[in-house]
Design a protein around this motif. Structure first.
Motif, PDB file in Angstrom:
ATOM      1  N   GLY A   1       0.999  -1.165  -0.051  1.00  0.00           N
ATOM      2  CA  GLY A   1      -0.172   0.098  -0.124  1.00  0.00           C
ATOM      3  C   GLY A   1       0.853   0.922   0.005  1.00  0.00           C
ATOM      4  N   PHE A   2       0.065   2.368   0.042  1.00  0.00           N
ATOM      5  CA  PHE A   2       0.869   3.562   0.119  1.00  0.00           C
ATOM      6  C   PHE A   2       1.413   4.027   1.446  1.00  0.00           C
ATOM      7  CE2 PHE A   2       1.600   8.148   0.467  1.00  0.00           C
ATOM      8  CZ  PHE A   2       2.408   8.463  -0.827  1.00  0.00           C
ATOM      9  N   GLN A   3       0.555   3.911   2.480  1.00  0.00           N
ATOM     10  CA  GLN A   3       0.732   4.572   3.628  1.00  0.00           C
ATOM     11  C   GLN A   3       2.123   3.811   4.323  1.00  0.00           C
ATOM     12  OE1 GLN A   3      -2.501   4.731   6.334  1.00  0.00           O
ATOM     13  NE2 GLN A   3      -1.731   6.446   7.501  1.00  0.00           N
ATOM     14  N   ARG A   4       2.732   4.491   5.040  1.00  0.00           N
ATOM     15  CA  ARG A   4       3.828   3.901   5.921  1.00  0.00           C
ATOM     16  C   ARG A   4       3.175   3.097   6.810  1.00  0.00           C
ATOM     17  NH1 ARG A   4       4.969   8.017   8.406  1.00  0.00           N
ATOM     18  NH2 ARG A   4       6.215   9.298   6.939  1.00  0.00           N
ATOM     19  N   GLN A   5       3.870   1.947   7.262  1.00  0.00           N
ATOM     20  CA  GLN A   5       3.344   1.110   8.295  1.00  0.00           C
ATOM     21  C   GLN A   5       4.462   0.096   8.826  1.00  0.00           C
ATOM     22  OE1 GLN A   5       1.215  -2.529   6.577  1.00  0.00           O
ATOM     23  NE2 GLN A   5       0.763  -1.231   4.983  1.00  0.00           N
ATOM     24  N   ALA A   6       4.358  -0.527  10.152  1.00  0.00           N
ATOM     25  CA  ALA A   6       5.343  -1.138  10.584  1.00  0.00           C
ATOM     26  C   ALA A   6       5.829  -2.227   9.751  1.00  0.00           C
ATOM     27  CB  ALA A   6       5.011  -1.734  11.778  1.00  0.00           C
ATOM     28  N   GLN A   7       4.938  -3.040   8.987  1.00  0.00           N
ATOM     29  CA  GLN A   7       5.464  -4.143   8.178  1.00  0.00           C
ATOM     30  C   GLN A   7       5.348  -3.434   6.636  1.00  0.00           C
ATOM     31  OE1 GLN A   7       2.697  -7.259   9.118  1.00  0.00           O
ATOM     32  NE2 GLN A   7       4.151  -8.105  10.589  1.00  0.00           N
ATOM     33  N   GLY A   8       6.697  -3.196   6.237  1.00  0.00           N
ATOM     34  CA  GLY A   8       6.782  -2.304   4.855  1.00  0.00           C
ATOM     35  C   GLY A   8       7.151  -3.574   3.948  1.00  0.00           C
ATOM     36  N   PRO A   9       7.529  -3.368   2.585  1.00  0.00           N
ATOM     37  CA  PRO A   9       7.874  -1.946   2.161  1.00  0.00           C
ATOM     38  C   PRO A   9       6.486  -1.329   1.691  1.00  0.00           C
ATOM     39  CG  PRO A   9       8.267  -3.526   0.618  1.00  0.00           C
ATOM     40  CD  PRO A   9       7.699  -4.129   1.404  1.00  0.00           C
ATOM     41  N   THR A  10       6.290   0.188   1.799  1.00  0.00           N
ATOM     42  CA  THR A  10       5.118   1.020   1.546  1.00  0.00           C
ATOM     43  C   THR A  10       5.565   1.915   0.305  1.00  0.00           C
ATOM     44  OG1 THR A  10       5.275   2.414   2.923  1.00  0.00           O
ATOM     45  CG2 THR A  10       3.790   0.544   3.423  1.00  0.00           C
ATOM     46  N   VAL A  11       4.923   2.602  -0.464  1.00  0.00           N
ATOM     47  CA  VAL A  11       5.329   3.518  -1.529  1.00  0.00           C
ATOM     48  C   VAL A  11       5.959   4.744  -0.570  1.00  0.00           C
ATOM     49  CG1 VAL A  11       4.716   4.963  -3.118  1.00  0.00           C
ATOM     50  CG2 VAL A  11       3.541   2.776  -3.015  1.00  0.00           C
ATOM     51  N   GLN A  12       5.203   5.084   0.547  1.00  0.00           N
ATOM     52  CA  GLN A  12       5.501   6.122   1.156  1.00  0.00           C
ATOM     53  C   GLN A  12       6.861   6.123   1.827  1.00  0.00           C
ATOM     54  OE1 GLN A  12       2.877   7.309   4.514  1.00  0.00           O
ATOM     55  NE2 GLN A  12       3.901   9.246   4.787  1.00  0.00           N
ATOM     56  N   GLU A  13       7.139   5.039   2.507  1.00  0.00           N
ATOM     57  CA  GLU A  13       8.520   4.879   2.928  1.00  0.00           C
ATOM     58  C   GLU A  13       9.696   4.810   2.118  1.00  0.00           C
ATOM     59  OE1 GLU A  13       9.187   1.532   5.530  1.00  0.00           O
ATOM     60  OE2 GLU A  13       8.200   0.082   4.270  1.00  0.00           O
ATOM     61  N   THR A  14       9.182   4.131   0.959  1.00  0.00           N
ATOM     62  CA  THR A  14      10.429   4.063  -0.059  1.00  0.00           C
ATOM     63  C   THR A  14      10.588   5.513  -0.674  1.00  0.00           C
ATOM     64  OG1 THR A  14       9.365   1.905  -0.907  1.00  0.00           O
ATOM     65  CG2 THR A  14      10.933   2.819  -2.279  1.00  0.00           C
ATOM     66  N   LEU A  15       9.542   6.159  -0.954  1.00  0.00           N
ATOM     67  CA  LEU A  15       9.687   7.676  -1.543  1.00  0.00           C
ATOM     68  C   LEU A  15      10.391   8.294  -0.632  1.00  0.00           C
ATOM     69  CD1 LEU A  15       9.171   9.660  -3.843  1.00  0.00           C
ATOM     70  CD2 LEU A  15       6.862   9.873  -2.849  1.00  0.00           C
ATOM     71  N   GLU A  16      10.044   8.387   0.626  1.00  0.00           N
ATOM     72  CA  GLU A  16      10.799   9.367   1.658  1.00  0.00           C
ATOM     73  C   GLU A  16      12.020   8.849   1.837  1.00  0.00           C
ATOM     74  OE1 GLU A  16       6.812  10.360   4.333  1.00  0.00           O
ATOM     75  OE2 GLU A  16       7.848   8.814   4.925  1.00  0.00           O
ATOM     76  N   GLN A  17      12.321   7.504   1.715  1.00  0.00           N
ATOM     77  CA  GLN A  17      13.804   7.111   2.005  1.00  0.00           C
ATOM     78  C   GLN A  17      14.832   7.727   0.836  1.00  0.00           C
ATOM     79  OE1 GLN A  17      15.549   5.635   4.213  1.00  0.00           O
ATOM     80  NE2 GLN A  17      17.531   6.105   2.943  1.00  0.00           N
ATOM     81  N   ALA A  18      14.147   7.582  -0.600  1.00  0.00           N
ATOM     82  CA  ALA A  18      14.845   8.400  -1.514  1.00  0.00           C
ATOM     83  C   ALA A  18      14.938   9.859  -1.705  1.00  0.00           C
ATOM     84  CB  ALA A  18      13.986   7.930  -2.967  1.00  0.00           C
ATOM     85  N   LEU A  19      14.050  10.431  -0.995  1.00  0.00           N
ATOM     86  CA  LEU A  19      14.016  12.013  -0.676  1.00  0.00           C
ATOM     87  C   LEU A  19      15.325  12.303   0.157  1.00  0.00           C
ATOM     88  CD1 LEU A  19      10.368  12.646  -0.932  1.00  0.00           C
ATOM     89  CD2 LEU A  19      11.912  13.628  -2.260  1.00  0.00           C
ATOM     90  N   ARG A  20      15.396  11.459   1.195  1.00  0.00           N
ATOM     91  CA  ARG A  20      16.427  11.755   2.167  1.00  0.00           C
ATOM     92  C   ARG A  20      17.796  11.368   1.620  1.00  0.00           C
ATOM     93  NH1 ARG A  20      12.699   9.018   5.817  1.00  0.00           N
ATOM     94  NH2 ARG A  20      13.479   7.308   5.498  1.00  0.00           N
ATOM     95  N   GLU A  21      17.798  10.269   0.653  1.00  0.00           N
ATOM     96  CA  GLU A  21      19.071  10.427   0.005  1.00  0.00           C
ATOM     97  C   GLU A  21      19.434  11.126  -1.204  1.00  0.00           C
ATOM     98  OE1 GLU A  21      19.103   6.369  -1.815  1.00  0.00           O
ATOM     99  OE2 GLU A  21      18.782   5.270   0.103  1.00  0.00           O
ATOM    100  N   ALA A  22      18.330  12.037  -1.590  1.00  0.00           N
ATOM    101  CA  ALA A  22      18.384  13.101  -2.468  1.00  0.00           C
ATOM    102  C   ALA A  22      18.925  14.295  -1.846  1.00  0.00           C
ATOM    103  CB  ALA A  22      17.291  13.091  -3.310  1.00  0.00           C
ATOM    104  N   GLY A  23      18.833  14.370  -0.373  1.00  0.00           N
ATOM    105  CA  GLY A  23      19.085  15.480   0.375  1.00  0.00           C
ATOM    106  C   GLY A  23      17.982  16.553   0.836  1.00  0.00           C
ATOM    107  N   VAL A  24      16.748  15.662   0.675  1.00  0.00           N
ATOM    108  CA  VAL A  24      15.679  16.493   1.137  1.00  0.00           C
ATOM    109  C   VAL A  24      15.388  16.024   2.637  1.00  0.00           C
ATOM    110  CG1 VAL A  24      13.179  16.826   1.014  1.00  0.00           C
ATOM    111  CG2 VAL A  24      14.532  16.890  -1.310  1.00  0.00           C
ATOM    112  N   PRO A  25      15.503  17.029   3.496  1.00  0.00           N
ATOM    113  CA  PRO A  25      15.045  16.398   5.028  1.00  0.00           C
ATOM    114  C   PRO A  25      13.635  16.171   4.997  1.00  0.00           C
ATOM    115  CG  PRO A  25      16.138  18.625   4.818  1.00  0.00           C
ATOM    116  CD  PRO A  25      16.009  18.308   3.496  1.00  0.00           C
ATOM    117  N   SER A  26      13.403  14.791   5.994  1.00  0.00           N
ATOM    118  CA  SER A  26      12.124  14.322   5.993  1.00  0.00           C
ATOM    119  C   SER A  26      11.374  14.984   6.608  1.00  0.00           C
ATOM    120  CB  SER A  26      12.343  12.722   6.131  1.00  0.00           C
ATOM    121  OG  SER A  26      11.017  12.296   6.294  1.00  0.00           O
ATOM    122  N   THR A  27      10.232  15.536   6.178  1.00  0.00           N
ATOM    123  CA  THR A  27       9.232  16.022   6.826  1.00  0.00           C
ATOM    124  C   THR A  27       7.688  15.188   6.611  1.00  0.00           C
ATOM    125  OG1 THR A  27       8.614  17.635   5.244  1.00  0.00           O
ATOM    126  CG2 THR A  27      10.181  18.321   7.221  1.00  0.00           C
TER     127      THR A  27
END
Length: 280
Positions: free
Chosen positions: A18-44
């Motif tokens: 699914g999209f929404q972040r949850q304890a048992q991943g992977p989800t779209v949200q956590e995957t996208l947010e991890q990539a954003l952090r690697e791209a230098g975007v502080p995670s909010t």
């Protein structure tokens, strides 16, 4: 002050829970947010136009996020795609109108549901289609495409779709603006549903229960009563893998994306499940 960005992403839902972040991943949200952090975007955190469930795909999912003022959407668009997995990608990054919000600014969505009514599922479509022969409540019966479309068109209009969604979604009137059934050849059909808003599982219950009615497993009077009065039915929730969030619509003055981008999304992969003409 951080600046807003509207991000158009796509994904194949079969690899995500699914999209929404949850304890048992992977989800779209956590995957996208991890990539954003690697791209230098502080995670909010990112805010989507809507959440999709496990196994559901998206040709157009829109997310709101904020980046540092010395950064830019154009620079982010250069850095982010190479950090995403093959099942998740980006089409456009744009600085939107100051009042834009991916979810609250949306005025409508289009979903497409792919279902195999006859013939054999082509190998390239296997992960993206519901095959009626694999559903026990449908398998013994032939389903007429014309009958299926007739039933689905009965659902068009403004109504309380309470019989076709989870109790976790608020009960309120929603408008199903149009339904169309397209023959894609080889027994594959595509149901196109356009509306102002959709509750959780609404599309899957509508399509599944229409299939069940067309197969003779649900009396038409019960289908009509469910639509007209909200009477509960023992409906059918169609398989997640056939569903695609196709498009999210915004008022012209707030839409971050151009008509040309909507018609031919840059960076959208060729092949299933994102085939078909854009919404007219």
């Amino acid at each position: 002050m951080r600046i807003p960005v509207a991000l158009w992403v796509w994904y194949h839902g079969g690899t995500f829970r699914g999209f929404q972040r949850q304890a048992q991943g992977p989800t779209v949200q956590e995957t996208l947010e991890q990539a954003l952090r690697e791209a230098g975007v502080p995670s909010t955190g990112v805010m989507p136009a809507g959440r999709t469930d496990r196994g559901v795909h998206a040709r157009m999912q829109v997310v709101s996020l904020r980046i540092d003022p010395e950064d830019s959407p154009q620079a982010l668009a250069q850095r982010l795609p190479v950090l995403l997995p093959p099942s998740l990608g980006m089409c456009v990054a744009r600085r939107p109108h100051p009042s834009f919000h991916a979810q609250w600014s949306a005025v409508g969505k289009t979903y497409r549901y792919r279902v195999q009514l006859g013939g054999s599922v082509a190998p390239e479509w296997r992960p993206y289609v519901m095959d009626v022969r694999e559903e026990p409540r449908l398998a013994p019966h032939d389903i007429s495409p014309g009958r299926l479309e007739e039933l689905l068109r009965m659902a068009v209009g403004r109504r309380d779709f309470v019989a076709f969604h989870e109790n976790s979604s608020p009960r309120k009137e929603r408008t199903l603006e149009s339904v169309a059934l397209k023959d894609q050849g080889g027994g594959l059909f595509e149901v196109i549903l356009r509306g102002d808003a959709f509750a959780r599982y609404q599309v899957r219950y509508l399509v599944g229960s229409a299939l069940l009615t067309a197969a003779g497993g649900l009396p038409e009077e019960q289908w009509r009563a469910a639509l007209e009065t909200g009477e509960r039915i023992v409906g059918l929730k169609a398989a997640a893998q056939g569903l695609v969030l196709w498009e999210v619509r915004y008022p012209a003055e707030l839409d971050p994306f151009t008509p040309a981008e909507r018609a031919a999304p840059p960076g959208l992969p060729e092949g299933p499940p994102f085939l078909g003409a854009p919404e007219g």
